[in-house]
Scaffold this motif. Structure first.
Motif, short mmCIF file in Angstrom:
data_model
loop_
_atom_site.label_atom_id
_atom_site.label_comp_id
_atom_site.label_asym_id
_atom_site.label_seq_id
_atom_site.Cartn_x
_atom_site.Cartn_y
_atom_site.Cartn_z
N THR A 153 59.80 16.58 40.23
CA THR A 153 59.96 16.93 38.76
C THR A 153 58.59 16.48 38.41
O THR A 153 58.13 15.43 38.76
N THR A 154 57.90 17.57 37.85
CA THR A 154 56.63 17.22 37.63
C THR A 154 56.50 16.22 36.40
O THR A 154 57.47 15.97 35.67
N PRO A 155 55.43 15.76 36.20
CA PRO A 155 55.11 14.89 34.82
C PRO A 155 55.18 15.95 33.86
O PRO A 155 54.70 17.18 34.27
N ALA A 156 54.99 15.36 32.66
CA ALA A 156 54.84 16.36 31.51
C ALA A 156 53.58 16.57 31.32
O ALA A 156 52.56 15.74 31.31
N PHE A 157 53.12 17.98 31.12
CA PHE A 157 51.90 18.49 30.91
C PHE A 157 51.66 18.97 29.40
O PHE A 157 52.90 19.45 29.14
N SER A 158 50.81 18.82 28.74
CA SER A 158 50.56 19.21 27.47
C SER A 158 49.45 19.80 27.04
O SER A 158 49.16 20.17 25.94
N HIS A 159 48.23 20.06 28.19
CA HIS A 159 47.19 20.87 27.62
C HIS A 159 47.27 21.80 28.37
O HIS A 159 47.79 22.07 29.78
#
Lengths: 293, 651
Positions: free
Chosen positions: A132-138
């Motif tokens: 499960t990837t970390p959350a990315f927001s860019h």
């Protein structure tokens, strides 16, 4: 690295799209989506009576002039959306390897991720049983996500629900959830996965990915022993014309059952065939379903 | 090998058939596995497992049609590997009927040996039955074994003609020489199969080489003697007159003593009566006059002598067994050996044979007319040293592989004298000597085709000054002769013994010529063994008186050589106009001893060249062509298998 599907033209098309949530969610930060929070956002919401201490700037003088009463404008605050994509990476998605189901599902996930990231939404991709990837927001996060998916060691035999739940557990905020899978699993498993997503209060979208070999398995074979890629169960078959027709019917019924189940909860369902291109599916089909706008 | 539709089929490599079971099993297993289907991993069997066409287990083997094509290809391959061949039934067949004296056994309780009740007749019936099962295009030669092998008809016959020709097979005197005759037939290369009808039983070669022989020779054993059992012995007894010799009763008188020898081949003592008769051509017009009768009890299997004394021998004499009791016929199954002719003259002294061996080993017993006296070299030296009359009066000597210390005082024949002999020199034994020259126009070489003389081993001689090279070969002198000290001497560097009479005609005539030249001709001109040629050149007339009548020898006379084929009294006019008489005699214990079954041993037979028409058809090339066609059909079958179009699902 993004696959060849992600050519500049496709990326520009994706940049023009938006993820549309059918509901409003409480976001952690400012983003492009309407939030449940009311406050100082730019979207007018409704009026309330003036209370001492409210900023006179928000007094709607027009209403005062008409009613001689003081009312204050209320605004909906726009927040960043939590976008959770569960991408089935079990063996069935890799069988046969030439079908390209996993790659197709991966590219759908990345396409949606790209759209989300362009909106500054938070994207997290879960491959049950793998990572499960970390959350990315860019926006740059798309490359990281792509690299992570490339390195994912898919094709494991897992307890899908358990692994799925583990990934889902990392979702802290409700948002949009997308399940990408071939859904060639017992209905109960699908049910549990969907319910788990519903429990997270996600706006769920289900995308079923099927390849030609799923539609017409064991082409050119008559007598065959079919081995389930995940369970190892063996089924001896005589694949006559009638048998294949029956298979198509039953597959359709299976899919229909899933669709009806999802429809009961207002969950959108999309069928992606690997015979299409990712671009066709994402741009044309997902836009019609409402997930993308 | 087995017969099918009249042809013989066999396999060159029958062990290859063992491949059949595992090969067919493997093919079936492969199809059973294929029938179960290839294993394929699919994404999910979720939907597939719901299909009604699931096959839980395949219990029955139901292969597709191509299985049978592949099975046929596999079986044909195995057949090709195993070397299937077809051998046409023998088309060139020799039917050899044993008509030797032993076949004259009467098989009836009451009748004597006449045609219709003899073993020979039974053999002819068997032969006719054999012919009945033969293909009409078979080419057959019918031959009889005795007194020497000769065809009944000069040309080959069809089975029907051969059946008719069997009637021409007559009972004969003489031996059968079956092994020799069979070899001769195959060596000629004219026959691919020989069927022998005889009273002998087959004994397989101990060396295990008889299998080939057994395929090429069929032995039909007939008669009670071939199935001799203890119980039947009493039914096949026989009495035979072995020999008869006449000697002067005294040196001065003209009275003779005739001694006849007979043997009872019986299970018990036999009372036998012999009658001496005189045969007069002139006074009685060719009939017998009884002279004397002598009776005696013979012990089983032991020869007994019957002595007729005070015989005035003017005419030829004949001895026969007489019996007034018809019931005695059971004790004397063969009539042909019940009589013998006695020569009208005889010698008083016996030629000496000096040898460590026996007269039987040298074959000289076959010269019934000449009772040689055998002495060992040691005995000879003693007798010669004592000037014994035996040595002194001997008309001739035969020194076999021995050379005396003192040169003999009589005409002598030296056969293979030792190399270190005092009187004779020779070199080391060599092989492959071929006759190149011989002394022509000499009595010793009369009637001889010496290049046909086979000399397997030669002790090349050094011809002394008094000798004349008789026979020269590529490896040296094989024989020389001459006179030394007034005596005729013949020296041979090769083997001429054992004397085999008709079986080795060149050597036999050569031997008789030598004996005659050495003045030992007395019996050879008055007693002729049956089957031996008359050693007289340029006969003008010849006729044979037998106990059953006169037999003309005109045909033989015209051919230039007379070989009597039955016992009798031979009267002939020699060159120079001299009228001579000789008795033709025959006796062979193997033929007369009815109590003992005869055996036929077959070893490896000469191949000869395959006669025209004998063929073995190998099916290899045909099978190969067939396999190519079938494989092509298989390939086409696979190519034209329809490729199914998948049923597409709705998109």
């Amino acid at each position: 690295m993004l696959s060849d599907n992600f050519n500049p033209g496709y990326l520009r098309q994706l940049e023009l799209l938006n993820i549309r949530a059918r509901r409003t969610f409480l976001g952690a930060r400012h983003g492009g989506h309407l939030s449940m929070k009311r406050g100082h956002g730019i979207e007018f919401s409704d009026y309330r009576k003036y209370e001492p201490g409210d900023s006179p700037r928000h007094i709607d003088w027009g209403v005062y002039g008409r009613s001689d009463k003081l009312y204050v404008k209320r605004f909906q605050e726009e927040q960043a959306l939590s976008f959770f994509i569960a991408c089935d990476g079990t063996r069935s998605m890799l069988t046969p390897t030439t079908a390209g189901k996993w790659e197709f599902a991966r590219d759908i996930a990345l396409s949606l991720s790209y759209v989300a990231l362009m909106q500054h939404d938070s994207v997290r991709i879960c491959v049950p049983g793998v990572m499960t990837t970390p959350a990315f927001s860019h926006g740059r996060g798309i490359h990281t996500l792509s690299d992570l998916l490339d390195k994912a060691t898919t094709g494991n035999r897992i307890d899908f629900i358990e692994e799925f739940n583990q990934g889902l557990h990392q979702v802290k905020f409700p948002g949009v959830g997308v399940l990408i899978s071939d859904l060639l699993m017992p209905f109960e498993v699908i049910q549990k996965a969907v319910n788990a997503m519903r429990a997270k209060n996600l706006d769920i979208n289900v995308i079923q990915v099927l390849s030609d070999s799923d539609l017409d398995p064991l082409e050119n074979e008559t007598n065959v022993i079919a081995i389930d890629s995940e369970t190892g169960d063996e089924v001896r078959l005589e694949l006559s014309q009638e048998a294949r027709a029956e298979y198509s019917y039953r597959l359709e019924q299976h899919n229909l059952g899933i669709k009806e189940f999802l429809a009961n909860y207002g969950i959108s369902y999309s069928l992606a065939l690997t015979s299409q291109t990712v671009q066709e599916f994402v741009i044309q089909h997902l836009a019609r379903t409402g997930l993308l706008a | 090998m087995s017969t099918l539709f009249g042809s013989l089929y066999g396999l060159l490599n029958p062990l290859a058939l063992l491949l059949t079971l595992p090969a067919v099993g493997f093919l079936m297993y492969a199809y059973m596995k294929k029938g179960q289907g290839l294993r394929h991993t699919v994404a999910s069997t979720l939907i597939l497992s719901q299909l009604k066409s699931r096959v839980a287990a395949r219990r029955t083997f139901r292969p597709p049609p191509i299985f049978f094509l592949e099975l046929l290809i596999l079986l044909l391959m195995i057949v090709a590997i195993s070397g299937l061949f077809k051998k046409e039934p023998a088309r060139h067949i020799a039917i050899l009927i044993d008509n030797s004296l032993g076949m004259a056994i009467s098989q009836s309780d009451t009748a004597r040996a006449t045609l219709g009740s003899s073993v020979l007749q039974e053999a002819v019936r068997e032969a006719r039955s054999y012919l009945g099962g033969m293909r009409s295009d078979a080419r057959i030669k019918v031959l009889a074994t005795s007194p020497w092998m000769k065809p009944v008809s000069p040309r080959t016959l069809s089975p029907a003609e051969a059946d008719f020709a069997l009637s021409e097979v007559k009972q004969a005197y003489g031996q059968d020489r079956l092994e020799f005759n069979i070899r001769q037939l195959f060596a000629s290369g004219k026959y691919d199969h020989v069927a022998v009808f005889t009273d002998k039983r087959l004994k397989q070669s101990e060396k295990g080489t008889g299998l080939d022989a057994l395929e090429r020779v069929s032995i039909f054993s007939v008669g009670g003697r071939s199935q001799l059992s203890q119980e039947r012995r009493t039914d096949l007894q026989n009495i035979a007159v072995i020999s008869a010799e006449m000697k002067r009763s005294d040196a001065a008188g003209d009275r003779m003593t005739v001694t006849a020898t007979a043997t009872a081949f019986s299970t018990g003592a036999a009372e036998v009566t012999l009658q001496l008769r005189e045969y007069s051509i002139i006074s009685t017009g060719g009939d017998f006059l009884p002279i004397q009768t002598v009776s005696k009890t013979l012990e089983p299997g032991k020869p007994g002598k019957f002595v007729f004394t005070d015989v005035q021998a003017v005419n030829p004499l004949h001895v026969r067994i007489v019996s007034n009791d018809q019931s005695r016929s059971r004790n004397n199954r063969i009539a042909l050996d019940d009589h013998i002719w006695v020569a009208p003259d005889s010698t008083t002294a016996e030629p000496l044979v000096i040898s460590d061996g026996s007269l039987k080993a040298l074959g000289l017993e076959q010269l019934k007319s000449q009772p040689f006296k055998l002495v060992s070299p040691h005995e000879y030296e003693a007798l010669a040293g004592a000037n014994d009359h035996i040595v002194k009066n001997a008309p001739m000597n035969i020194f076999y592989k021995y050379s005396p210390t003192k040169f003999p005082g009589s005409d002598s024949l030296f056969v293979l004298p030792p190399a270190n002999s005092t009187f004779f020199q020779s070199t080391e034994v060599v092989t492959r000597a071929e006759v190149t020259r011989w002394l022509r126009s000499h009595p010793v070489t009369t009637y001889l085709n010496l290049p046909a003389l086979s000399i397997p081993a030669l002790q090349p001689l050094v011809v002394p000054p008094w000798g004349n090279d008789l026979i020269s070969t590529t490896r040296g002198s094989a024989a020389y002769l001459g006179e030394k000290d007034g005596k005729r001497i013949v020296v041979l560097g090769f083997e001429i013994f054992p004397y085999e009479a008709g079986e080795a005609p060149v050597i036999s005539i050569f031997t008789l010529n030598i004996l005659k030249w050495l003045n030992a001709e007395t019996r050879s001109s008055h007693l002729i063994p049956l089957g031996s040629p008359v050693p007289e050149p340029e006969l003008q007339t010849a006729e044979l008186f037998t106990h059953t009548g006169l037999v003309s020898l005109r045909q033989q006379l015209d051919s230039g050589k007379i070989t009597p084929d039955q016992p009798g009294l031979l009267r002939y006019l020699a060159a120079g106009g001299e009228q001579k008489t000789a008795a033709v005699i025959f006796y062979d214990e193997r033929e007369s001893n009815t109590l003992e079954p005869g055996y036929l041993t077959l070893g490896s037979l000469p191949q000869g060249e395959a006669p025209a028409g004998a063929d073995i058809e190998r099916f290899g090339p045909l099978l190969a062509k067939l396999l190519v066609l079938l494989l092509l059909a298989h390939l086409i079958f696979l190519c034209i298998q329809p490729t199914r179009q998948p049923i597409g699902a709705s998109r």
